[in-house]
Design a protein around this motif. Structure first.
Motif: not given
Ligand code: CIR
Length: 258
Positions: A162-186
């Protein structure tokens, strides 16, 4: 990484305080929101983008969160069907604006709903959140449109957090094949192909950052995430977004970049 040349934004208006919110952080201060928005636009320009600024529309207090109304990629453009009924009317003016800039604009059709905040493009792959705003039908339509355009796409069900309104509330693509991910994001099987950088629990809001050309825009006040990004070699631009956070908004939702 895609080189962006343009961004569409919409100025926050006097009606901003009537926007949807679950944050419990109080009402936004319009003057401060305007200042933060101006600094955000200046940052986009500093990244080399031409910023197209649309006027506020008093009918739509959430209109400044333009990211939810469209998804623009190199090989595809679509306008969404936002999941909050009060936001459906934001789409026609964005559609009109895009018609002057992009060919072959697709649409999410009823009864499907999709918010752009649920779409995370990671190279040629799209992660699509199924959320309180994006329905399974909307997500499937989106995946079909992107597959037809030559991309791959997969869904991520975030309804359990419930803390994620949207997927991107918990994840971002940084480029270079890297994802930045918040805890609790599937974490889905498709994410295993990426290097994953974890955001600390107390800095979860910082996961909604945006890579724009050579810079990463990040919310101000998250030193551990900033340090992790610098450690990966990124040049970061911290920005104040407190007034938009009060309406559950983050950095990515304030613009469409293409
Ligand atoms: C809403 O609830 O729709 C707005 N108050 C906030 C939308 C934020 N959008 C985004 O993060 N993509």
């Amino acid at each position: 990484m895609i080189q962006f040349t343009q961004a569409i934004v919409r100025l926050p208006g006097a009606e901003l305080a009537r926007g949807l919110s679950s944050a419990n952080l109080g009402a936004p201060d319009l003057d401060l929101a305007m200042q933060q928005h101006a600094a955000y636009c200046a940052a986009l320009r500093r990244c080399g983008l031409n910023v197209i600024s649309l006027p506020a529309d008093p009918q739509f207090p959430d209109g400044t969160f333009v990211e939810d109304t469209a998804v623009i990629a190199e090989r595809s453009t679509l306008v969404t069907r936002p999941g909050a009924p009060s936001r459906l009317g934001e789409v026609p003016s964005i559609h009109e604006c895009l018609r002057r800039l992009r060919a072959d604009i697709r649409q999410i059709r009823p009864p499907g709903t999709l918010d752009g905040g649920d779409v995370c493009q990671a190279g040629t792959h799209f992660f699509v959140g199924i959320s309180a705003r994006t329905s399974p039908a909307g997500a499937w339509q989106f995946c079909e449109i992107q597959r037809a355009a030559g991309y791959t796409a997969s869904t991520v069900d975030v309804r359990g957090n419930s803390t994620l309104l949207h997927l991107k509330s918990g994840i971002a693509y940084l480029g270079e094949n890297r994802l930045l991910i918040a805890p609790g994001t599937p974490i889905t099987p498709e994410m295993q192909d990426f290097e994953r950088i974890a955001v600390r629990d107390e800095e979860a809001y910082a996961a909604n950052c945006v890579r724009v050309n050579d810079q990463v825009l990040i919310a101000e006040g998250y030193p551990r995430t900033a340090e992790a990004l610098r450690g990966c070699g990124y040049s970061i631009l911290p920005l104040a977004v407190s007034e938009f956070r009060k309406l559950d908004g983050g950095l990515s939702c304030l613009s469409l970049r293409f």
